[in-house]
Scaffold this motif. Sequence first.
Motif, PDB file in Angstrom:
ATOM      1  N   ASP A   1       8.329   1.549   3.114  1.00 45.48           N
ATOM      2  CA  ASP A   1       9.325   1.285   2.078  1.00 45.48           C
ATOM      3  C   ASP A   1       9.563  -0.223   1.903  1.00 45.48           C
ATOM      4  O   ASP A   1      10.690  -0.703   1.944  1.00 45.48           O
ATOM      5  N   ASP A   2       8.460  -0.936   1.737  1.00 41.72           N
ATOM      6  CA  ASP A   2       8.533  -2.403   1.608  1.00 41.72           C
ATOM      7  C   ASP A   2       7.518  -2.892   0.572  1.00 41.72           C
ATOM      8  O   ASP A   2       6.630  -3.689   0.887  1.00 41.72           O
ATOM      9  N   PRO A   3       7.629  -2.418  -0.673  1.00 39.69           N
ATOM     10  CA  PRO A   3       6.637  -2.791  -1.687  1.00 39.69           C
ATOM     11  C   PRO A   3       6.625  -4.292  -2.007  1.00 39.69           C
ATOM     12  O   PRO A   3       5.607  -4.833  -2.433  1.00 39.69           O
ATOM     13  N   GLY A   4       7.739  -4.961  -1.773  1.00 43.03           N
ATOM     14  CA  GLY A   4       7.799  -6.399  -2.031  1.00 43.03           C
ATOM     15  C   GLY A   4       7.403  -7.250  -0.844  1.00 43.03           C
ATOM     16  O   GLY A   4       7.426  -8.486  -0.905  1.00 43.03           O
ATOM     17  N   CYS A   5       7.052  -6.595   0.257  1.00 41.17           N
ATOM     18  CA  CYS A   5       6.633  -7.293   1.485  1.00 41.17           C
ATOM     19  C   CYS A   5       7.671  -8.306   1.969  1.00 41.17           C
ATOM     20  O   CYS A   5       7.352  -9.438   2.347  1.00 41.17           O
ATOM     21  N   THR A   6       8.938  -7.881   1.940  1.00 43.48           N
ATOM     22  CA  THR A   6      10.010  -8.749   2.441  1.00 43.48           C
ATOM     23  C   THR A   6      10.473  -8.318   3.834  1.00 43.48           C
ATOM     24  O   THR A   6      10.719  -9.145   4.702  1.00 43.48           O
ATOM     25  N   LYS A   7      10.561  -6.994   4.044  1.00 42.63           N
ATOM     26  CA  LYS A   7      10.998  -6.501   5.352  1.00 42.63           C
ATOM     27  C   LYS A   7       9.994  -6.889   6.445  1.00 42.63           C
ATOM     28  O   LYS A   7      10.374  -7.233   7.561  1.00 42.63           O
ATOM     29  N   ILE A   8       8.724  -6.832   6.100  1.00 44.01           N
ATOM     30  CA  ILE A   8       7.686  -7.133   7.084  1.00 44.01           C
ATOM     31  C   ILE A   8       7.769  -8.584   7.550  1.00 44.01           C
ATOM     32  O   ILE A   8       7.559  -8.896   8.718  1.00 44.01           O
ATOM     33  N   ARG A   9       8.117  -9.469   6.625  1.00 43.12           N
ATOM     34  CA  ARG A   9       8.255 -10.892   6.981  1.00 43.12           C
ATOM     35  C   ARG A   9       9.428 -11.096   7.938  1.00 43.12           C
ATOM     36  O   ARG A   9       9.350 -11.888   8.883  1.00 43.12           O
ATOM     37  N   ALA A  10      10.523 -10.392   7.678  1.00 36.58           N
ATOM     38  CA  ALA A  10      11.690 -10.498   8.555  1.00 36.58           C
ATOM     39  C   ALA A  10      11.365  -9.975   9.954  1.00 36.58           C
ATOM     40  O   ALA A  10      11.756 -10.566  10.965  1.00 36.58           O
ATOM     41  N   GLU A  11      10.632  -8.851  10.014  1.00 34.64           N
ATOM     42  CA  GLU A  11      10.255  -8.279  11.305  1.00 34.64           C
ATOM     43  C   GLU A  11       9.329  -9.221  12.066  1.00 34.64           C
ATOM     44  O   GLU A  11       9.472  -9.420  13.276  1.00 34.64           O
ATOM     45  N   LEU A  12       8.392  -9.803  11.348  1.00 33.85           N
ATOM     46  CA  LEU A  12       7.458 -10.741  11.963  1.00 33.85           C
ATOM     47  C   LEU A  12       8.178 -11.985  12.473  1.00 33.85           C
ATOM     48  O   LEU A  12       7.930 -12.456  13.583  1.00 33.85           O
TER      49      LEU A  12
ATOM     50  N   GLU B   1       0.843  -1.196   0.000  1.00 26.32           N
ATOM     51  CA  GLU B   1       0.000   0.000   0.000  1.00 26.32           C
ATOM     52  C   GLU B   1       0.876   1.243   0.000  1.00 26.32           C
ATOM     53  O   GLU B   1       1.527   1.536   1.007  1.00 26.32           O
ATOM     54  N   GLY B   2       0.923   1.935  -1.136  1.00 29.16           N
ATOM     55  CA  GLY B   2       1.679   3.185  -1.231  1.00 29.16           C
ATOM     56  C   GLY B   2       3.144   3.052  -0.884  1.00 29.16           C
ATOM     57  O   GLY B   2       3.696   3.895  -0.180  1.00 29.16           O
ATOM     58  N   GLY B   3       3.760   1.970  -1.315  1.00 25.50           N
ATOM     59  CA  GLY B   3       5.180   1.746  -1.037  1.00 25.50           C
ATOM     60  C   GLY B   3       5.444   0.995   0.251  1.00 25.50           C
ATOM     61  O   GLY B   3       6.545   0.485   0.473  1.00 25.50           O
ATOM     62  N   ALA B   4       4.441   0.924   1.111  1.00 23.04           N
ATOM     63  CA  ALA B   4       4.574   0.175   2.367  1.00 23.04           C
ATOM     64  C   ALA B   4       3.950  -1.211   2.188  1.00 23.04           C
ATOM     65  O   ALA B   4       3.358  -1.516   1.161  1.00 23.04           O
ATOM     66  N   CYS B   5       4.099  -2.046   3.202  1.00 20.48           N
ATOM     67  CA  CYS B   5       3.422  -3.342   3.215  1.00 20.48           C
ATOM     68  C   CYS B   5       2.614  -3.454   4.497  1.00 20.48           C
ATOM     69  O   CYS B   5       3.111  -3.144   5.589  1.00 20.48           O
ATOM     70  N   VAL B   6       1.374  -3.871   4.344  1.00 14.50           N
ATOM     71  CA  VAL B   6       0.474  -4.018   5.485  1.00 14.50           C
ATOM     72  C   VAL B   6       0.035  -5.472   5.586  1.00 14.50           C
ATOM     73  O   VAL B   6      -0.336  -6.086   4.584  1.00 14.50           O
ATOM     74  N   LEU B   7       0.101  -6.002   6.790  1.00 13.12           N
ATOM     75  CA  LEU B   7      -0.408  -7.347   7.038  1.00 13.12           C
ATOM     76  C   LEU B   7      -1.868  -7.214   7.459  1.00 13.12           C
ATOM     77  O   LEU B   7      -2.161  -6.829   8.587  1.00 13.12           O
ATOM     78  N   LYS B   8      -2.762  -7.482   6.519  1.00 13.37           N
ATOM     79  CA  LYS B   8      -4.192  -7.253   6.748  1.00 13.37           C
ATOM     80  C   LYS B   8      -4.803  -8.299   7.679  1.00 13.37           C
ATOM     81  O   LYS B   8      -5.583  -7.972   8.572  1.00 13.37           O
ATOM     82  N   THR B   9      -4.475  -9.560   7.451  1.00 12.56           N
ATOM     83  CA  THR B   9      -5.019 -10.627   8.285  1.00 12.56           C
ATOM     84  C   THR B   9      -3.936 -11.667   8.585  1.00 12.56           C
ATOM     85  O   THR B   9      -3.014 -11.860   7.787  1.00 12.56           O
TER      86      THR B   9
ATOM     87  N   ALA C   1      -2.280 -10.540  17.674  1.00 14.12           N
ATOM     88  CA  ALA C   1      -2.440  -9.135  18.053  1.00 14.12           C
ATOM     89  C   ALA C   1      -1.334  -8.269  17.461  1.00 14.12           C
ATOM     90  O   ALA C   1      -1.574  -7.135  17.028  1.00 14.12           O
ATOM     91  N   PHE C   2      -0.115  -8.798  17.433  1.00 13.21           N
ATOM     92  CA  PHE C   2       1.012  -8.055  16.873  1.00 13.21           C
ATOM     93  C   PHE C   2       0.932  -7.998  15.351  1.00 13.21           C
ATOM     94  O   PHE C   2       1.280  -6.977  14.737  1.00 13.21           O
ATOM     95  N   SER C   3       0.464  -9.076  14.739  1.00  9.21           N
ATOM     96  CA  SER C   3       0.521  -9.221  13.283  1.00  9.21           C
ATOM     97  C   SER C   3      -0.505  -8.373  12.545  1.00  9.21           C
ATOM     98  O   SER C   3      -0.179  -7.691  11.570  1.00  9.21           O
ATOM     99  N   VAL C   4      -1.751  -8.450  12.982  1.00 11.50           N
ATOM    100  CA  VAL C   4      -2.837  -7.822  12.224  1.00 11.50           C
ATOM    101  C   VAL C   4      -2.683  -6.305  12.231  1.00 11.50           C
ATOM    102  O   VAL C   4      -2.646  -5.677  13.284  1.00 11.50           O
ATOM    103  N   GLY C   5      -2.549  -5.738  11.037  1.00 13.87           N
ATOM    104  CA  GLY C   5      -2.362  -4.298  10.905  1.00 13.87           C
ATOM    105  C   GLY C   5      -0.912  -3.866  10.914  1.00 13.87           C
ATOM    106  O   GLY C   5      -0.612  -2.670  10.745  1.00 13.87           O
ATOM    107  N   LEU C   6       0.011  -4.806  11.116  1.00 10.70           N
ATOM    108  CA  LEU C   6       1.437  -4.470  11.097  1.00 10.70           C
ATOM    109  C   LEU C   6       1.792  -3.830   9.754  1.00 10.70           C
ATOM    110  O   LEU C   6       1.455  -4.354   8.694  1.00 10.70           O
ATOM    111  N   THR C   7       2.464  -2.690   9.823  1.00  9.08           N
ATOM    112  CA  THR C   7       2.817  -1.948   8.616  1.00  9.08           C
ATOM    113  C   THR C   7       4.310  -1.637   8.629  1.00  9.08           C
ATOM    114  O   THR C   7       4.848  -1.189   9.653  1.00  9.08           O
TER     115      THR C   7
END
Length: 199
Positions: A148-159, A78-86, A139-145
């Motif tokens: 600068d992660d359009p490929g949704c790779t950084k978010i996976r590492a953080e999770l 979403e707009g250059g970021a990555c959001v974990l919706k569910t 609780a931590f995951s849902v809505g995590l944003t």
Amino acid sequence: MKLVLLLAALLLPSPALADWKPVEKVATYAISGQTVEELYVSIGEKGPVIGKDPAGNERRAIAHTFFKLTWQRDYRPEGGACVLKTARPKLIITYTLPKPAGKLSPAVKARWDSFAAGLAAHEKVHGAGIVEMVDKIVAFSVGLTVADDPGCTKIRAELTQYLDQLSKAQRQASRDFDKVEFGPGGNLQKLIAGFLIDG
């Protein structure tokens, strides 16, 4: 009336935590014997293997709680970021408990039933700790944003990093609980002593 509704809403679990439930199963392993002493010796011989001691011998438990956890996750750029919706977990908890293979005398059966109920209650505490860990992950995951992660790779590492921390904390809490339960005056120490000595 509004206050009652507000209080009721506060008591409900959050939507993120309310839409999943663990699957709990009980597996048994057969033990033999007609006396409490024979049954307890059989547990030592046939209980689930939980590792090896420093000498390389198998370490067995009286009972054991195992879990399998998988996820359905919806990552959205979403707009250059990555959001974990569910993040929907599928958690299967299996409690492994001893079960006498033969028929017991009424006196031995009464002592066994009390012992078995105590073991099951102990393992349920381990199960509750696992469920609590998964709730925290949801609780931590849902809505995590992550920006600068359009490929949704950084978010996976953080999770993954967060999951690793929670997993280690859960395992340590489980070990600490067992240490107290099996320690002097602990519930399981008393349970075993009552099974072997009582009556």
